[in-house]
Design an enzyme around this catalytic site. Structure first.
Site, mmCIF file in Angstrom:
data_model
loop_
_atom_site.group_PDB
_atom_site.id
_atom_site.type_symbol
_atom_site.label_atom_id
_atom_site.label_comp_id
_atom_site.label_asym_id
_atom_site.label_seq_id
_atom_site.Cartn_x
_atom_site.Cartn_y
_atom_site.Cartn_z
ATOM 1 N N GLU A 1 -9.592 -0.404 -13.666
ATOM 2 C CA GLU A 1 -10.463 -0.416 -12.393
ATOM 3 C C GLU A 1 -10.897 0.754 -11.392
ATOM 4 O O GLU A 1 -12.199 0.785 -10.679
ATOM 5 C CB GLU A 1 -9.182 -0.119 -11.087
ATOM 6 C CG GLU A 1 -7.818 -1.071 -11.860
ATOM 7 C CD GLU A 1 -8.102 -2.811 -11.308
ATOM 8 O OE1 GLU A 1 -8.952 -3.126 -10.628
ATOM 9 O OE2 GLU A 1 -7.809 -3.949 -12.341
ATOM 10 N N ASP B 1 0.024 -3.179 -9.636
ATOM 11 C CA ASP B 1 -0.153 -4.095 -10.461
ATOM 12 C C ASP B 1 0.135 -4.586 -11.998
ATOM 13 O O ASP B 1 0.547 -4.986 -12.679
ATOM 14 C CB ASP B 1 -1.439 -4.676 -10.524
ATOM 15 C CG ASP B 1 -1.834 -4.635 -8.754
ATOM 16 O OD1 ASP B 1 -0.823 -4.507 -8.384
ATOM 17 O OD2 ASP B 1 -3.226 -4.841 -8.656
ATOM 18 N N TYR C 1 -10.353 -1.559 0.649
ATOM 19 C CA TYR C 1 -9.028 -1.171 -0.087
ATOM 20 C C TYR C 1 -9.687 0.698 0.152
ATOM 21 O O TYR C 1 -9.198 1.439 0.747
ATOM 22 C CB TYR C 1 -8.580 -1.630 -1.324
ATOM 23 C CG TYR C 1 -7.959 -1.223 -1.726
ATOM 24 C CD1 TYR C 1 -6.666 -1.852 -2.150
ATOM 25 C CD2 TYR C 1 -7.804 0.243 -2.868
ATOM 26 C CE1 TYR C 1 -5.718 -1.294 -2.677
ATOM 27 C CE2 TYR C 1 -6.491 0.711 -3.061
ATOM 28 C CZ TYR C 1 -5.180 -0.276 -3.123
ATOM 29 O OH TYR C 1 -4.202 0.207 -4.387
ATOM 30 N N SER D 1 -6.733 -8.841 -12.817
ATOM 31 C CA SER D 1 -7.483 -8.357 -13.244
ATOM 32 C C SER D 1 -5.935 -7.044 -14.236
ATOM 33 O O SER D 1 -6.587 -6.812 -15.322
ATOM 34 C CB SER D 1 -7.737 -7.564 -12.593
ATOM 35 O OG SER D 1 -7.330 -7.108 -11.462
ATOM 36 N N HIS E 1 0.942 -1.011 0.071
ATOM 37 C CA HIS E 1 -0.378 -0.041 -0.148
ATOM 38 C C HIS E 1 0.860 1.242 -0.131
ATOM 39 O O HIS E 1 0.687 2.045 0.584
ATOM 40 C CB HIS E 1 -1.184 0.141 1.166
ATOM 41 C CG HIS E 1 -1.971 -1.045 1.083
ATOM 42 N ND1 HIS E 1 -3.030 -0.537 0.336
ATOM 43 C CD2 HIS E 1 -2.233 -2.299 0.962
ATOM 44 C CE1 HIS E 1 -4.423 -1.981 0.140
ATOM 45 N NE2 HIS E 1 -3.478 -2.456 1.218
ATOM 46 N N THR E 2 2.078 1.262 -0.259
ATOM 47 C CA THR E 2 2.439 1.855 -1.071
ATOM 48 C C THR E 2 2.774 2.891 -2.302
ATOM 49 O O THR E 2 2.890 4.137 -2.420
ATOM 50 C CB THR E 2 4.536 1.688 -0.576
ATOM 51 O OG1 THR E 2 4.734 0.818 -1.343
ATOM 52 C CG2 THR E 2 4.933 1.634 0.696
ATOM 53 N N SER F 1 -2.703 -10.451 -8.694
ATOM 54 C CA SER F 1 -3.168 -9.602 -10.236
ATOM 55 C C SER F 1 -3.812 -9.823 -10.984
ATOM 56 O O SER F 1 -2.738 -9.495 -12.397
ATOM 57 C CB SER F 1 -2.535 -8.474 -9.771
ATOM 58 O OG SER F 1 -2.048 -7.989 -8.942
HETATM 59 C C1 GLA Z 1 -3.516 -3.780 -4.969
HETATM 60 C C2 GLA Z 1 -3.647 -3.111 -5.528
HETATM 61 C C3 GLA Z 1 -2.397 -2.169 -5.626
HETATM 62 C C4 GLA Z 1 -1.268 -1.812 -4.794
HETATM 63 C C5 GLA Z 1 -1.538 -2.963 -3.470
HETATM 64 C C6 GLA Z 1 -1.033 -3.292 -2.188
HETATM 65 O O1 GLA Z 1 -2.836 -5.192 -5.493
HETATM 66 O O2 GLA Z 1 -3.827 -3.029 -6.829
HETATM 67 O O3 GLA Z 1 -2.114 -0.403 -6.485
HETATM 68 O O4 GLA Z 1 -2.066 -0.252 -3.704
HETATM 69 O O5 GLA Z 1 -2.797 -3.460 -3.716
HETATM 70 O O6 GLA Z 1 0.480 -2.890 -2.130
#
Ligand code: GLA
Length: 392
Positions: A163, A175, A224, A131, A38-39, A129
């Site tokens: 998204e 992602d 999220y 998606s 989540h950075t 990921s």
């Molecule tokens: C998901 C989101 C990314 C990122 C991660 C956490 O994969 O799609 O953009 O924020 O969570 O790091």
């Protein structure tokens, strides 16, 4: 070619469904997030890697004045207009394609439609990921078909918009960038402020395991987005109380968080601690990798998971369980939740010569504790999205 069996199946199904062969086929991989949770939307740093699981997208132009897309696993077809397509409520997988097409058509409007089908082998809802892989293979194929020149950042932003606007998840760019910029055997290190991407060699002595206990993964259901909101609220607060400019949590150090956290709502303060600590861990991790200190790097993965549990509360009891099992397994250097959280998968850094034994031990340990299976697979960092076939 990686995942040749999936490619062969897609071509066969495309031919059977549309009665002709595709003119372009592309491929985009999923990703693991190795360190830096989540950075990305806090303009910080992440180590990630494209993986050897991915999605192929086959396409050819049509003269129907509309686009047709088929999910090759379900063999469901969704039709949407060339312009002004809105999100669909059933077969919602199509929204990742529709949203990406909208972004590309804004770069270069189209008068012809296309017939397409995709097929992949990324386990759905596993935090790998799938998606973003779908968005990026759509983008790669249509750029080739429509002769659009676009760099990785432009394509990643188109996927991110899909998204946000078509799937309701306010994700960052991690992602999509990882799917596009992966390299064989390498980690991808991204600075999400400058969008500078580097690749880093981990060397042959370690590899990764992905552990999927099939825990619920609910990125789109608001958790999220609420974490992102808390981070933005905290950044606005630090911008007021710190003497230097703050546009995102990337600008706040751990020491500043400690000094000023009392002025924040305790939950918001806890949420902010996570990306702030993660940024410092990624930077420390980069230094450790330069020195070849893989044990130290592994310990940062463990610290990252602890921070997810304590501050961000984006783990899941079944992920915590598999992480604890992995951390106690011989040969494992570190383990943590990977990706958005609230389910998904755990990523494990393991010594290569003990990887197979660790893989079996983690799966057996989980089964012994829960009576349920946990899929544990070795992951090879792999090349990013590419066009794999183009008719002459
Ligand atoms: C998901 C989101 C990314 C990122 C991660 C956490 O994969 O799609 O953009 O924020 O969570 O790091």
């Amino acid at each position: 070619m990686v995942n040749q069996d999936v490619y062969d199946e897609l071509l066969e199904k495309f031919g059977a469904h549309y009665g002709v062969a595709p003119t372009v086929v592309s491929y985009a991989p999923g990703r693991i997030e190795v360190l830096g949770n989540h950075t990305d939307y806090n303009e910080g740093y992440v180590f990630s890697a494209a993986i050897d699981y991915g999605t192929f997208f086959a396409v050819r132009p049509n003269d129907l004045g509309k686009n047709r897309i088929v999910a090759g696993d379900l063999m469901h077809e969704v039709t949407f207009p060339l312009t002004g397509a809105t999100p669909v409520k059933e077969d919602t997988w199509a929204n990742y394609v529709i949203g990406t097409v909208a972004g590309l058509a804004a770069l270069k409007p189209q008068t012809r439609g296309f017939d397409a089908m995709f097929l992949g082998n990324i386990p759905l809802g596993s935090g790998l990921s799938s998606s973003a892989a779908l968005e990026m293979c759509t983008a790669k194929a249509l750029c080739a078909l429509w002769e659009i020149e676009a760099d990785a950042v432009t394509l990643a932003k188109i996927g991110q918009r899909a998204e946000h606007d078509y799937a309701g998840c306010s994700c960052g760019l991690l992602d999509q960038i990882s799917s596009l910029c992966g390299a064989q055997g390498k980690l991808v290190k991204t600075d999400f402020r400058t969008l500078k991407v580097e690749t880093v060699d981990l060397g042959p002595t370690v590899c990764f395991l992905m552990c999927n206990p099939h825990a619920k993964h609910a990125l789109v259901d608001g958790q999220y987005n609420s974490r992102r909101q808390a981070c933005e609220e905290a950044a606005a607060y630090f911008a007021k109380v710190l003497p230097h400019p703050v546009t995102a949590l990337r600008d706040v150090s751990w020491a500043e968080w400690e000094a000023h956290k009392a002025g924040l709502d305790p939950t918001v303060a806890a949420r902010a601690a996570h990306p702030i600590g993660e940024d410092e861990r990624v930077l420390e991790g980069a230094t450790l990798l330069e020195k070849g200190d893989l044990e130290g790097f592994g310990r940062l993965l463990n610290a990252s998971h602890k921070s997810s549990q304590v501050y961000f509360e984006n783990s899941h009891p079944e992920i915590d369980r598999v992480v604890a099992i992995a951390q106690a397994t011989p040969g494992v250097l570190g383990a943590r939740i990977s990706g958005g959280g609230f389910g998904g998968s755990a990523v494990v850094l393991v010594r290569a010569d003990q990887a197979e034994a660790a893989r079996a031990a983690i799966a057996e340990g989980y089964k012994a504790q829960t009576g349920k299976p946990c899929d544990v697979a070795q992951i090879t960092p792999s090349q990013g999205a590419t066009v794999v076939f183009r008719a002459e």
